[in-house]
Design an enzyme around this catalytic site. Structure first.
Site, mmCIF file in Angstrom:
data_model
loop_
_atom_site.group_PDB
_atom_site.id
_atom_site.type_symbol
_atom_site.label_atom_id
_atom_site.label_comp_id
_atom_site.label_asym_id
_atom_site.label_seq_id
_atom_site.Cartn_x
_atom_site.Cartn_y
_atom_site.Cartn_z
ATOM 1 N N ASP A 1 36.389 36.341 21.337
ATOM 2 C CA ASP A 1 36.546 35.939 22.745
ATOM 3 C C ASP A 1 35.191 35.615 23.378
ATOM 4 O O ASP A 1 35.029 34.602 24.060
ATOM 5 C CB ASP A 1 37.224 37.057 23.558
ATOM 6 N N ASP B 1 44.061 42.668 24.152
ATOM 7 C CA ASP B 1 43.914 41.208 24.172
ATOM 8 C C ASP B 1 45.293 40.588 24.382
ATOM 9 O O ASP B 1 46.185 40.738 23.541
ATOM 10 C CB ASP B 1 43.305 40.747 22.839
ATOM 11 N N THR C 1 43.520 34.905 28.674
ATOM 12 C CA THR C 1 44.924 34.783 28.246
ATOM 13 C C THR C 1 45.840 35.633 29.121
ATOM 14 O O THR C 1 46.901 35.171 29.548
ATOM 15 C CB THR C 1 45.076 35.201 26.771
ATOM 16 N N THR C 2 45.412 36.870 29.395
ATOM 17 C CA THR C 2 46.229 37.753 30.235
ATOM 18 C C THR C 2 46.332 37.187 31.644
ATOM 19 O O THR C 2 47.412 37.158 32.232
ATOM 20 C CB THR C 2 45.628 39.181 30.272
#
Length: 539
Positions: A387, A64, A97-98
């Protein structure tokens, strides 16, 4: 720096470091790229995990992006700005997010060539801003409606893919969609109302949804019932004990009979508390503070189930699920303050007892009870579920999704290239670089899956350039390496995840590009401990 008499003019404090112009820009870009590279290998369903060990030896194993960036101690100021992108993406959408960090890193990498070619950073930032606005327009065009549960389940499954949940994606996706639908009110999903309670043991597949609240506490007395049907629940934020004085007090008793009446008075006070609870019809008590042993005894005697030392969040969740009111004074409890539940069960999970409050009429607080073989597995399952819950909530609220697996990024690249030629001027160069940067997502997905990224990009561009109706939904199939219609493959993501990722990446890239001077003060040396070098101030 010299004055008119060739005397040096000292402006900055001694030891201050300063870098200017291109040197400052390239330093900042390098730091931001380093952060993007740190998480790049975790992107996508075939992404790898990172093991993070902190200073006291605690281990986190995750892929994550935001968890990784929060755990690693980033020092460089520009790198910290990129970490903030991941945190914002997590706050707004819960996923992507990545992607947002990788796009930000690639935008900065693409800008290096323009800076080397003496294109002014202001021109680049203007071009990037125009490109981001156009990108959002295109994303809204290619988005499809997400009204039915089938698409919501696909959204959840896509978010769970690549996390450490084994083959349980389908079952967990079902649970997530049911949970989000249960707490939805007027098209808004407050994900705070979905609690995740986890317990080591069993396997991930044993995770299930509880239409109510699970409390990780054991009943206070062994003689209390383990099952209460049609429970009437009282919630207390005050202790069920005799209140201690807030200041030191001494009571001197000389007569033994006075001592006896003093103790019996204390006992009577505790008895009255239980009588009050019983008189309003409560059959279960949840208390945020302590419960006196005598109160425990009387509650058990009256067949009332009791729990103590609950967290504030536990009390609030029970109140929301059962309609109870949290009371601050036992003697002011009324029947109207009680909540109702179909049943309260004390279940043995592993070595511990847990309270399961179920059968609430309109539970707006519900619990996903997660299981897993080890603490590390459970923590990653929890992150994956959080998530998935967030993205399904976003999809329900917005009602729009886009195809995944690099499909929107390739479509954006092609459309932005057309847009660039219509803009003209030097901004055209920046828009083209922005378009080129979009390739990084399918490129990285292919790279992490062990597929040749150049082949993948060529296949995707061919599929999108054919201009057929479904061409814009073609993404890279990471099993076969072919370009495939991702809507047909059920790989979808909420529109908001993509829009937020592009907007926040563009904003941070522009902020970093506009910095042309970095002035860093020298850090103060650590203060030596007293006694190590004599008295403070002495040489």
């Amino acid at each position: 720096m010299y004055g008119s008499g060739n005397q040096p003019v000292i402006v900055l404090k001694e030891g201050t470091e300063r870098s200017k112009d291109k040197e400052a820009q390239f330093n900042n870009i390098s730091a931001a790229k380093a952060v993007a590279d740190a998480v790049r290998s975790t992107l996508g369903p075939k992404g790898m995990d990172k093991m993070l060990v902190n200073t006291i030896g605690d281990v986190v194993i995750t892929n994550d992006g935001v968890t990784i960036l929060k755990e690693i101690d980033v020092q460089h100021p520009a790198a910290k700005m990129v970490v903030e992108v991941a945190k914002t993406q997590d706050t707004e959408c819960g996923d992507g997010t990545t992607s947002s960090v990788v796009i930000a890193g690639e935008l900065l990498k693409q800008s290096e060539e323009l800076i080397n070619a003496n294109v002014h950073p202001t021109v680049i930032t203007n071009g990037y801003k125009m490109a981001a606005q156009k990108a959002v327009e295109v994303l809204n065009e290619i988005a499809v409606d997400a009204k039915d549960d089938k698409i919501l389940k696909q959204v959840a499954a896509t978010a769970l893919t690549g996390k450490s949940v084994g083959e349980e994606e389908d079952a967990l996706a079902d649970i997530v969609v049911k949970a989000c639908k249960s707490v939805e009110e007027d098209g808004v999903v407050d994900t705070k109302n979905i609690r995740i309670e986890k317990k080591v043991g069993g396997v991930i597949g044993e995770t299930y949804l509880v239409q109510g609240v699970v409390i990780d506490k054991e009943k206070v007395h062994s003689r209390m019932p383990t099952h209460v049907e049609n429970a009437k629940i009282a919630l207390f934020s005050c202790p069920l004990e005799v209140k201690k004085t807030e200041f030191d007090a001494q009571i001197q008793i000389t007569d033994p009979t006075s001592m006896s009446s003093f103790l019996s008075q204390e006992e009577q006070t505790l008895k009255d508390m239980v009588e009050k609870i019983k008189s309003v019809g409560a059959t279960a008590v949840f208390c945020q503070k302590g419960v006196d042993e005598l109160v425990q005894h009387y509650l058990a005697k009256n067949g009332i189930l009791g729990y103590r030392r609950l967290k504030q969040s536990d009390l609030e969740a029970i109140a929301k699920a059962t309609g109870a009111t949290v009371v601050g004074n036992v003697m002011e409890l009324t029947e109207a303050d009680l909540g109702t539940a179909g049943a309260i069960d004390e279940k043995q999970v592993g070595e511990d007892g847990m309270a399961f409050i179920t059968g609430c009429k309109n539970p707006k607080a519900i619990t996903i009870f997660a299981r897993g073989g080890t603490e590390h597995v459970l923590e990653e399952v929890e992150r994956a579920l959080v998530d998935a819950i967030r993205v399904v909530g976003v999809a329900i609220e917005d009602g729009k999704v886009v195809a995944g697996a690099g499909a929107p990024e390739i479509e954006l690249e092609l459309r932005l290239m057309d847009f660039a030629s219509s803009v003209g001027g030097r901004e055209q160069l920046a828009i083209e670089k922005f378009a080129k940067a979009m390739e990084i997502i399918p490129w990285t997905l292919s790279e992490n899956a062990g597929i040749d990224p150049i082949d993948s990009i060529i296949k995707l561009k061919n599929a999108h350039e054919k201009k057929n109706a479904d061409g814009k939904y073609f993404g890279i199939d990471l099993d076969s390496g072919e370009a495939v219609d991702m809507l047909a493959k059920n790989v979808v993501e909420p529109l908001r995840v993509k829009v937020q990722a592009i907007n926040s990446a563009e904003e941070v890239a522009n902020m970093i590009l506009r910095i042309d001077d970095v002035i860093a003060s020298r850090r103060a040396p650590p203060t030596p401990p007293q006694g190590a070098g004599g008295m403070p101030g002495m040489m």
